[in-house]
Design an enzyme around this catalytic site. Structure first.
Site, PDB file in Angstrom:
ATOM      1  N   VAL A  67      36.601  42.770  43.679  1.00 22.26           N
ATOM      2  CA  VAL A  67      36.790  41.382  44.103  1.00 22.26           C
ATOM      3  C   VAL A  67      37.803  40.684  43.207  1.00 22.26           C
ATOM      4  O   VAL A  67      38.686  39.963  43.677  1.00 22.26           O
ATOM      5  CB  VAL A  67      35.443  40.627  44.063  1.00 22.26           C
ATOM      6  CG1 VAL A  67      35.623  39.185  44.544  1.00 22.26           C
ATOM      7  CG2 VAL A  67      34.405  41.340  44.906  1.00 22.26           C
ATOM      8  N   GLU A  68      37.663  40.893  41.905  1.00 22.02           N
ATOM      9  CA  GLU A  68      38.475  40.159  40.941  1.00 22.02           C
ATOM     10  C   GLU A  68      39.938  40.581  40.946  1.00 22.02           C
ATOM     11  O   GLU A  68      40.836  39.737  40.881  1.00 22.02           O
ATOM     12  CB  GLU A  68      37.903  40.353  39.536  1.00 22.02           C
ATOM     13  CG  GLU A  68      36.547  39.708  39.306  1.00 22.02           C
ATOM     14  CD  GLU A  68      36.642  38.200  39.224  1.00 22.02           C
ATOM     15  OE1 GLU A  68      37.750  37.653  39.292  1.00 22.02           O
ATOM     16  OE2 GLU A  68      35.582  37.552  39.095  1.00 22.02           O
ATOM     17  N   SER A  69      40.201  41.872  40.981  1.00 15.61           N
ATOM     18  CA  SER A  69      41.567  42.341  40.725  1.00 15.61           C
ATOM     19  C   SER A  69      41.982  43.539  41.544  1.00 15.61           C
ATOM     20  O   SER A  69      43.058  44.087  41.315  1.00 15.61           O
ATOM     21  CB  SER A  69      41.684  42.722  39.238  1.00 15.61           C
ATOM     22  OG  SER A  69      40.776  43.769  38.940  1.00 15.61           O
TER      23      SER A  69
END
Length: 477
Positions: free
Chosen positions: A123-125
């Site tokens: 999700v983040e990166s």
């Protein structure tokens, strides 16, 4: 990062890893305990662990340990369908995750935390340790500078702990444990990781004052946060049921693929690569936290190397004099010196001296020292020579607060107007250029109608469309 910070005084200004606004850390759990009419199901800190059956694939190991309930919520269902319709996205992520996923899973299991949270880097990166957001969050876990510093990550001219995967993973788990302790609710903890404790607290108080439900799904949170949590739950469901959904996750060996080695002192990465008998570009990819050609003089001195090379690397390191680890020296600037003359005298070039000394202009001062490349070792990190820092500034970082960061796709080159260009120089690689411009190799390939086997030609101009921290084309719900 090395200290777990569970005792933080009321009033500490807490920044989440994914956004830049400042919020006040107030005892969120007090609001949670007063919850009225909550329909939130409780997810304990550690879910019931079944006896693990040995598997040769880390993804299978993750599936076996999954127990987090997946609610029938609109956004969860929409995200799930997006991943099913775009199987290549998780296939690419599986390739990126290969070196580090086992290490991350081990840390989650060691702390007895829900294994679903090990998927947060998706999700983040998109599992890109070089990802950088317009909110100044960086790395696999997207830490902002204040939060990174608070959870023990060093950041300086030499090194950025946010991009150091083992170090940032420890810090991220420290932060997640801290947030769970404050909220006693994993969906709250995830929301706070994204939006900040203050925003979560305010959203709970807002609903309490109006007699509304205070479960995560009922809270008035920023759009990104309301999409962030459902996305993780959707990813967890897709990973758990990948075969049923027709998703192919490239198998990742269920064993260590890398080893973290403390080399004890500063070392030139080109020297380390030679001792490890691997290309310097491979060492760079495993150690993205190092911003320069060498590790920081003050540390950390940990290097990530392939596990297959670790034993011989340690032997070669032990047989190498400490003075031979760094192939550069200090030059004291003399009266009448200028940077061009110094470069010519030492058989190097101005750009290299500027990169090694973080110099923007041409001004130097007599009596000060310059780091100079050793004439016997002209190999410095490609990323430092690929392009000047000013070239990277040509791309404007803009993102609306309610823009969804993930999932991310590659923008077709025909659908936008180029915003910047880069002329390929000697020594450039797709990876080094991608790192300087803070985009992905896949984006450069797509924008320029290339394949990953195409070779760069000196003088060729590469097109860049929308920077964005890998936000070029995004799913909008």
């Amino acid at each position: 990062m090395k200290t777990s910070l569970f005792l933080i005084s009321t009033g500490f200004m807490l920044l989440c890893g994914c956004q830049s606004s400042t919020v006040t850390d107030i005892e969120t759990h007090k609001s949670v305990n007063k919850t009225k009419k909550s329909t939130e199901y409780n997810i304990p800190k550690s879910l019931v662990r079944r006896q693990y059956k040995e598997s040769g694939d880390v993804w299978e190991r993750i599936r076996f340990s999954m127990d987090m309930p997946i609610p029938d919520q609109y956004l969860v269902n929409r995200y799930r369908q997006w991943y099913i319709d775009n199987p290549q996205h998780l296939e690419r992520i599986s390739q990126r995750a290969r070196p580090f996923l086992y290490l991350i899973v081990q840390e989650f299991e060691h702390r007895d935390l829900p294994i679903e949270l090990a998927l947060l880097p998706i999700v983040e990166s998109s599992f890109n340790p070089l990802a950088y957001s317009s909110a100044d969050a960086s790395g696999l876990w997207q830490f902002t500078s204040p939060m990174a510093s608070h959870f023990g990550l060093d950041m300086n001219w030499w090194y950025d702990g946010r991009k150091d995967v083992p170090a940032a993973t420890t810090a991220a788990l420290d932060m997640l444990e801290y947030l769970y302790k404050k909220t006693d609710n994993w969906l709250y903890a995830l929301a706070a990781y994204n939006a900040g404790e203050g925003r979560l607290r305010e959203a709970i108080k807002y609903n309490e004052a109006r007699g509304l439900d205070t479960d995560f799904w009922s809270l008035k949170l920023p759009t990104e946060t309301r999409q962030y949590v459902p996305q993780l739950l959707a990813i967890a469901d897709v990973v758990k049921n990948a075969k049923s959904y027709g998703i192919s996750l490239n198998p990742i060996p269920n064993k260590p693929l890398v080893e973290v080695i403390d080399v004890g002192s500063q070392i030139d990465l080109a020297v380390a690569a030679k001792l490890a008998k691997i290309p310097v570009t491979r060492l760079q990819k495993l150690n993205p936290g190092f911003n320069r050609w060498a590790t920081s003089p003050q540390g950390p001195h940990q290097l990530v190397v392939p596990v297959s090379k670790a034993h011989k690397f340690k032997q070669a390191l032990a047989n190498t004099d400490v003075n031979e680890r760094v192939k550069w020296y200090k030059y004291q600037i003399q009266n009448g010196d200028n940077i061009t003359v110094i470069a010519q005298r030492h058989q190097t070039n101005v750009d290299k001296i500027k990169a090694m000394n973080d110099i923007d202009g041409d001004k130097i001062i007599a009596g000060q020292f310059l780091y100079m490349p050793h004439t016997a070792s002209q190999v410095i990190l490609d990323v430092e020579l690929a392009a000047s820092q000013s070239a990277a500034k040509k791309i404007i970082h803009k993102q609306s607060d309610n823009t969804l960061v993930q999932p991310q796709l590659i923008t077709a080159a025909s659908s936008a107007t180029p915003q910047a260009g880069h002329t390929v120089q000697y020594g450039d690689t797709l990876w080094s250029i991608a790192r300087v411009y803070k985009v992905s190799v896949e984006q450069i390939i797509s924008w320029n109608n290339m394949t990953d086997r195409d070779k760069l030609t000196v003088g060729k101009t590469l097109k860049f469309y929308q920077n964005v921290q890998n936000k070029s084309q995004q799913m909008r719900l």
